[in-house]
Design an enzyme around this catalytic site. Sequence first.
Site, PDB file in Angstrom:
ATOM      1  N   ASP A  71      11.542  44.178  46.747  1.00 27.15           N
ATOM      2  CA  ASP A  71      11.292  43.142  45.745  1.00 27.15           C
ATOM      3  C   ASP A  71      12.458  42.169  45.627  1.00 27.15           C
ATOM      4  O   ASP A  71      13.510  42.519  45.094  1.00 27.15           O
ATOM      5  CB  ASP A  71      11.014  43.789  44.390  1.00 27.15           C
ATOM      6  CG  ASP A  71      10.584  42.776  43.337  1.00 27.15           C
ATOM      7  OD1 ASP A  71      10.132  41.685  43.725  1.00 27.15           O
ATOM      8  OD2 ASP A  71      10.690  43.087  42.143  1.00 27.15           O
ATOM      9  N   ASP A 253       8.997  35.291  46.466  1.00 28.74           N
ATOM     10  CA  ASP A 253       8.986  36.610  45.834  1.00 28.74           C
ATOM     11  C   ASP A 253       8.209  37.622  46.663  1.00 28.74           C
ATOM     12  O   ASP A 253       6.985  37.620  46.674  1.00 28.74           O
ATOM     13  CB  ASP A 253       8.366  36.461  44.440  1.00 28.74           C
ATOM     14  CG  ASP A 253       8.307  37.767  43.663  1.00 28.74           C
ATOM     15  OD1 ASP A 253       8.862  38.770  44.135  1.00 28.74           O
ATOM     16  OD2 ASP A 253       7.709  37.762  42.577  1.00 28.74           O
TER      17      ASP A 253
END
Length: 374
Positions: A71, A253
Amino acid sequence: MFFLQHSVSATPFLNFPLTKVNIRTTGPYDATSTLKRRAITNTSITNMNYYQYIMDVGVGDPPTYYSLVVDTGSSITFVGRSKPYNKTSTSIATGQNVEVTYGLGYLAGPEYYDTITLTPDIVITNQSIGNVVAYTDWVGVDGILGVGPINLTVGSLSPNFTSVVPTVMDNARQQGLIQQQIISISFTPASTDNDTNGVITFGGVDPSLFIGNITYVPVTSTYPAAHYWGINITSCLYGKTIVFSTSTAGIVDTGNSLVALADDFFATYMAAIPGLYYDNQTSFIVIPSSSIASMQPLNLTIGGTVFIMDVSAQLVPIDQDSAWGINPGVQYGTIGPSGYQSGQGLDFILGQMFLEKYYAVFDGKNNRVGLAYT
């Protein structure tokens, strides 16, 4: 509406004053040690259920391996959600608690310092991690490998609420384990629901994983995107339809499966595809089969280069519906509304469905993001 159905990334937060905490290392930074390390280190990552990439990360000595979501949209590393955190002689309780709220839910628990094994060449000592004891959702994974910028850690600890927490990348660089504070990621569309088809490069870029040149852009100065790996897109066209034509800020992201646009931008996109509608039950868009043949590419201009989401990148393959947890046999799309109007500093999120087409570079040394064709 908030189109982060499969987002694990941290949600935007208030701007707190920063308190620097010491980066715990086994000794001073050793430039000679750095020069002895490989210029880059690659490791494989797995696309699980088509919508998130996980990496096996060792914790402790001897290490217990955990499947962690990769992440770039958060910066705290958590373990223990599915497989319990196995404490060893290297596990040091700090007396702090750590909690992060994500698009998917939250993770919380006591903070520890421990040894983290990213690869045989990258073994980080005294790395802050959270031991998950409270959570929502997160089925099938053990936690998060947070590789976002350090400022995203503000507000994560209690009682030291304003402290920043050095990330795995901060400590890997500080301990001389990588030559440059750069992480690069190669995603590709999965052929199965457990496909080890991705690569993370620690310490630099791997020219074998992309073609042509890397287009670099600085991390945006617009908040809140500036807290993340945020960039500016100067224009967005769906075919000949202008979605927006002035520079606007958002984020890149890996922890978000899909692509989100500010609600007004999304309304323009939605109006350009006959019959498209937003399904409140699933939080996905539905595209009529009669409209698919006439769909157009979505063209994003970043740093003077046009990056294209072709029609296939805008569609969830129907045979993957069940894995995504949506209704079988329905044609869903990968683009949706962010839940915010434009102009609030978070006008888009480029998630996995975009990144599967490109090589992405997150360069902490030069505070920039790079993209290249694959």
